[in-house]
Design a protein around this motif. Structure first.
Motif, PDB file in Angstrom:
ATOM      1  N   ARG A  17       0.815  -1.215   0.000  1.00 23.39           N
ATOM      2  CA  ARG A  17       0.000   0.000   0.000  1.00 23.39           C
ATOM      3  C   ARG A  17       0.849   1.266   0.000  1.00 23.39           C
ATOM      4  O   ARG A  17       0.387   2.321  -0.441  1.00 23.39           O
ATOM      5  CB  ARG A  17      -0.948  -0.007   1.205  1.00 23.39           C
ATOM      6  CG  ARG A  17      -2.098  -1.002   1.061  1.00 23.39           C
ATOM      7  CD  ARG A  17      -3.015  -0.956   2.257  1.00 23.39           C
ATOM      8  NE  ARG A  17      -4.163  -1.868   2.102  1.00 23.39           N
ATOM      9  CZ  ARG A  17      -5.051  -2.128   3.057  1.00 23.39           C
ATOM     10  NH1 ARG A  17      -4.933  -1.544   4.244  1.00 23.39           N
ATOM     11  NH2 ARG A  17      -6.046  -2.962   2.831  1.00 23.39           N
ATOM     12  N   ALA A  18       2.102   1.150   0.458  1.00 28.65           N
ATOM     13  CA  ALA A  18       3.010   2.300   0.435  1.00 28.65           C
ATOM     14  C   ALA A  18       3.727   2.444  -0.901  1.00 28.65           C
ATOM     15  O   ALA A  18       4.524   3.363  -1.086  1.00 28.65           O
ATOM     16  CB  ALA A  18       4.030   2.180   1.562  1.00 28.65           C
ATOM     17  N   CYS A  68      11.657   4.427  -0.571  1.00 28.46           N
ATOM     18  CA  CYS A  68      12.299   3.650   0.486  1.00 28.46           C
ATOM     19  C   CYS A  68      12.557   2.245  -0.034  1.00 28.46           C
ATOM     20  O   CYS A  68      11.620   1.484  -0.306  1.00 28.46           O
ATOM     21  CB  CYS A  68      11.410   3.604   1.729  1.00 28.46           C
ATOM     22  SG  CYS A  68      12.200   2.802   3.138  1.00 28.46           S
ATOM     23  N   GLY A  69      13.821   1.879  -0.198  1.00 26.13           N
ATOM     24  CA  GLY A  69      14.168   0.519  -0.578  1.00 26.13           C
ATOM     25  C   GLY A  69      13.994  -0.410   0.599  1.00 26.13           C
ATOM     26  O   GLY A  69      14.202  -0.018   1.754  1.00 26.13           O
ATOM     27  N   SER A 140       0.684  -1.097  11.188  1.00 26.68           N
ATOM     28  CA  SER A 140       0.920   0.305  11.549  1.00 26.68           C
ATOM     29  C   SER A 140       2.398   0.580  11.803  1.00 26.68           C
ATOM     30  O   SER A 140       2.916   1.639  11.430  1.00 26.68           O
ATOM     31  CB  SER A 140       0.090   0.680  12.782  1.00 26.68           C
ATOM     32  OG  SER A 140       0.454  -0.116  13.895  1.00 26.68           O
ATOM     33  N   THR A 141       3.093  -0.369  12.423  1.00 25.40           N
ATOM     34  CA  THR A 141       4.514  -0.152  12.700  1.00 25.40           C
ATOM     35  C   THR A 141       5.330  -0.150  11.412  1.00 25.40           C
ATOM     36  O   THR A 141       6.259   0.653  11.248  1.00 25.40           O
ATOM     37  CB  THR A 141       5.037  -1.226  13.662  1.00 25.40           C
ATOM     38  OG1 THR A 141       4.262  -1.199  14.869  1.00 25.40           O
ATOM     39  CG2 THR A 141       6.498  -0.981  14.007  1.00 25.40           C
ATOM     40  N   THR A 142       4.995  -1.027  10.483  1.00 24.07           N
ATOM     41  CA  THR A 142       5.675  -1.027   9.184  1.00 24.07           C
ATOM     42  C   THR A 142       5.473   0.295   8.464  1.00 24.07           C
ATOM     43  O   THR A 142       6.423   0.888   7.928  1.00 24.07           O
ATOM     44  CB  THR A 142       5.165  -2.186   8.321  1.00 24.07           C
ATOM     45  OG1 THR A 142       5.451  -3.429   8.976  1.00 24.07           O
ATOM     46  CG2 THR A 142       5.805  -2.169   6.942  1.00 24.07           C
ATOM     47  N   SER A 143       4.247   0.778   8.458  1.00 27.84           N
ATOM     48  CA  SER A 143       3.961   2.060   7.803  1.00 27.84           C
ATOM     49  C   SER A 143       4.755   3.188   8.450  1.00 27.84           C
ATOM     50  O   SER A 143       5.305   4.054   7.761  1.00 27.84           O
ATOM     51  CB  SER A 143       2.464   2.359   7.880  1.00 27.84           C
ATOM     52  OG  SER A 143       1.712   1.381   7.201  1.00 27.84           O
ATOM     53  N   ARG A 147       7.675   5.747   6.904  1.00 29.83           N
ATOM     54  CA  ARG A 147       7.553   7.203   7.045  1.00 29.83           C
ATOM     55  C   ARG A 147       8.794   7.789   7.711  1.00 29.83           C
ATOM     56  O   ARG A 147       9.311   8.821   7.287  1.00 29.83           O
ATOM     57  CB  ARG A 147       6.303   7.539   7.871  1.00 29.83           C
ATOM     58  CG  ARG A 147       6.067   9.023   8.083  1.00 29.83           C
ATOM     59  CD  ARG A 147       4.762   9.247   8.835  1.00 29.83           C
ATOM     60  NE  ARG A 147       4.437  10.653   8.951  1.00 29.83           N
ATOM     61  CZ  ARG A 147       4.809  11.437   9.964  1.00 29.83           C
ATOM     62  NH1 ARG A 147       5.522  10.922  10.955  1.00 29.83           N
ATOM     63  NH2 ARG A 147       4.475  12.709   9.996  1.00 29.83           N
ATOM     64  N   THR A 148       9.298   7.121   8.735  1.00 29.32           N
ATOM     65  CA  THR A 148      10.496   7.599   9.429  1.00 29.32           C
ATOM     66  C   THR A 148      11.694   7.634   8.489  1.00 29.32           C
ATOM     67  O   THR A 148      12.473   8.596   8.478  1.00 29.32           O
ATOM     68  CB  THR A 148      10.796   6.701  10.636  1.00 29.32           C
ATOM     69  OG1 THR A 148       9.699   6.763  11.558  1.00 29.32           O
ATOM     70  CG2 THR A 148      12.069   7.141  11.349  1.00 29.32           C
ATOM     71  N   ALA A 149      11.849   6.591   7.679  1.00 24.54           N
ATOM     72  CA  ALA A 149      12.981   6.534   6.751  1.00 24.54           C
ATOM     73  C   ALA A 149      12.959   7.691   5.770  1.00 24.54           C
ATOM     74  O   ALA A 149      14.015   8.218   5.379  1.00 24.54           O
ATOM     75  CB  ALA A 149      12.971   5.203   5.999  1.00 24.54           C
ATOM     76  N   LEU A 150      11.768   8.144   5.372  1.00 22.47           N
ATOM     77  CA  LEU A 150      11.620   9.164   4.332  1.00 22.47           C
ATOM     78  C   LEU A 150      11.469  10.576   4.886  1.00 22.47           C
ATOM     79  O   LEU A 150      11.354  11.529   4.109  1.00 22.47           O
ATOM     80  CB  LEU A 150      10.410   8.832   3.459  1.00 22.47           C
ATOM     81  CG  LEU A 150      10.570   7.598   2.554  1.00 22.47           C
ATOM     82  CD1 LEU A 150       9.210   7.127   2.050  1.00 22.47           C
ATOM     83  CD2 LEU A 150      11.493   7.901   1.386  1.00 22.47           C
ATOM     84  N   SER A 151      11.466  10.744   6.196  1.00 20.08           N
ATOM     85  CA  SER A 151      11.190  12.052   6.798  1.00 20.08           C
ATOM     86  C   SER A 151      12.457  12.796   7.202  1.00 20.08           C
ATOM     87  O   SER A 151      13.462  12.183   7.564  1.00 20.08           O
ATOM     88  CB  SER A 151      10.302  11.889   8.028  1.00 20.08           C
ATOM     89  OG  SER A 151       9.000  11.483   7.672  1.00 20.08           O
TER      90      SER A 151
END
Length: 535
Positions: A17-18, A68-69, A140-143, A147-151
């Motif tokens: 979904r991401a 995000c790879g 939710s944790t995966t999502s 988000r953290t990796a890309l922020s």
């Protein structure tokens, strides 16, 4: 589709979904649920021969796409094998997500197979490192990890999942949650005003840009700023290609003159690390004013896309610096390129590595993706190969881990199948991950690798001899047939010994449609003309 699934399926659903399309991995029992979940949700699973290559491929995907790879590695040695790639991604600000298996919670501390505390190992190598403790939190944790990796300052994230949690079940969430990355706060307007004032008062201004510009999607704002101000630009890392090779404001060969003689140097999205001599003389002048702007870890902070656009508006057009400054740098550019011609046009046998690099550059399409993996050989490539757009040159970056090239290259070709992908590899670097040509053959990923084969660890041998009068453990086998290794794995291989043979060999390699190795015998006495020892 059922209304519930195990944690692996929920992780895969969150990835799908991401927008994640590829998962790089090496099979291990601790991660079976996420592998089967990825297959179920249409994510292509690319299995490699060593976990470091899975993680390097995840980083390579991020470097080319700015997505995000993602890699999945088994517990214990699977995670430790990926640690170098996590460290490299951390040094490069590359957004990637590594999922690790883990021994079951019910047996922690009892000596399970491959049991270890991965989180403690990876904490200093990542933006965030955690253990998933329940299947209910998997989606939710995966999502949130993505988000953290890309922020803000982008970078790697690690999550391990105990095998009993992996097989735990939970309900599928509704597809209503959309987590968008946080690009960081806007810059302080007073800071922008001060930077604009300093640039306008400068007589010899210079802008230095690094990978933060690429990760911040700010390359167009940077080019507009440089051209509006008529200010010379020096780039490193993923900012390469922001200006095309022939652009009059691009300071490539004149980098040393620009930095040492510039009176105001604006550093944007680049670290003041060893590549810039930590912001000190002699790379910079004793009286140079350095203004450092980045998303964080800099005196002036904020998201770079906004900062560059606002600075362009505040500076109000071309700077007052006289034409003499630009003319002096342009003269240095011309002189530097003329000096390089002695190397790039050399007819020597064994082949000069600079001649090899120049032949590859002349052959490759202008939008080809060039991947560098090595020491002295890639120093020549970094000096001589110029791209007209960012995202077309990929190298290990400041962490300098050899063996990253095959992972980077296969990811680049998967992400951009319409482009040529050329992997430039030193013979030492080739030995780290050569078995990944089996991966490329199995998955039909036609990367062409050019090996600069000089039979030594050149980055160490020459300086060691010069400084210590002796070299130890700095030699490799002469004329080793790396092309035969690739040929035996099902690819195309060819050895080249004379300059005139390089281009025809490249033509045959690309025409083969196979992963290929052009093994070029290079002069071991040809040393890259660096001004300092990298230590």
């Amino acid at each position: 589709m059922s209304d519930s699934g195990n944690a692996g399926e929920l992780v895969a659903l969150a990835l799908e979904r991401a927008g994640v399309s590829h998962l790089f991995t090496l099979n291990g029992g601790h991660i079976w649920p996420v592998l089967t979940g990825a297959a179920e949700h249409g994510i292509r699973v690319v299995d490699v021969r060593h976990e470091q290559s899975a993680a390097f491929a995840a980083e390579g995907w991020s470097k080319v796409t700015r997505e995000c790879g993602v890699a999945a590695v088994t517990a214990g040695p699977g995670v430790t094998n990926s640690a170098s790639a996590l460290a490299q991604a951390h040094g490069n600000d590359s957004p990637m997500f590594v999922i690790g298996g883990r021994a079951p919670v019910a047996r922690w501390g009892m000596g399970s197979l491959q049991e270890m505390d991965h989180v403690e190992l990876t904490r200093s190598l990542t933006k965030k490192s955690l253990t998933l403790t329940s299947a209910e939190d998997a989606y939710s944790t995966t999502s949130e990890c993505l988000r953290t990796a890309l922020s803000r300052r982008t970078g790697p994230v690690f999550m391990d999942i105990p095998i009993d949690v992996f097989f735990g079940a939970a309900d599928y969430p509704e597809a209503t949650e959309h987590l968008t990355p946080d690009p960081g706060p806007p810059p302080d307007p007073s800071d922008i005003t001060e930077v604009a004032r300093a640039l306008r008062e400068a007589r010899r201004p210079v802008i230095v840009a690094g990978g933060g510009v690429w990760w911040g999607h700010a390359e167009h704002e940077l080019r507009r700023l440089v051209e509006d101000l008529q200010c010379p630009l020096v780039v490193n890392g993923m900012a390469r290609g922001t200006l095309p090779a022939a652009h009059p404001l691009r300071a490539s060969r004149s980098r040393s003159k620009a930095l040492s003689e510039g009176d105001v140097v604006l550093v944007i999205g680049a670290r003041l690390d060893f590549r810039l001599n930590f912001g000190q003389a002699p790379v910079f002048g004793d009286d140079t004013r350095i203004i450092h702007v980045d998303v964080d870890r800099a005196p002036i902070r904020g998201r770079l896309k906004a900062a560059l656009a606002e600075l362009d508006s505040a500076a109000k057009g071309p700077l007052v610096a006289g034409p003499e400054w630009l003319e002096a740098l342009q003269a240095a550019e011309v002189a530097g390129r003329r000096r390089d011609e002695a190397m790039t046009k050399s007819e020597s046998v064994p082949i000069h590595p600079a001649r090899l690099i120049a032949e590859v550059d002349r052959f490759a399409d202008r939008d080809a993706i060039i991947v560098g993996d090595g020491g002295d050989f890639i120093s020549f490539a970094g000096r001589l190969i110029e791209r007209d757009e960012p995202g077309l040159w990929i190298d290990p970056g400041p962490f300098g881990c050899l063996g990253s090239g095959p992972g980077y290259a296969m990811a680049a070709k998967l992400a951009r199948p319409e482009k040529q992908v050329v992997l430039l590899s030193g013979d030492g670097a080739f030995g780290f991950s050569a078995m990944e040509f089996d991966t490329m053959v199995r998955h039909r990923i036609p990367v062409v690798c050019v090996v600069g084969n000089n039979g030594i660890w050149a980055l160490e041998k020459h300086p060691m001899q010069r400084m210590l009068g002796v070299s130890v453990a700095a030699d490799l086998g002469p004329n080793t047939r790396y092309d035969k290794v690739v040929e035996a794995l099902g690819g195309y291989g060819e050895m080249v010994e004379r300059p005139g043979e390089i281009r025809p060999a490249l033509e045959r390699a690309f025409k083969s449609g196979l992963p290929a190795c052009i093994n070029v015998i290079c002069d071991p006495n040809a040393e890259y003309p660096r001004s300092s020892v990298l230590m």
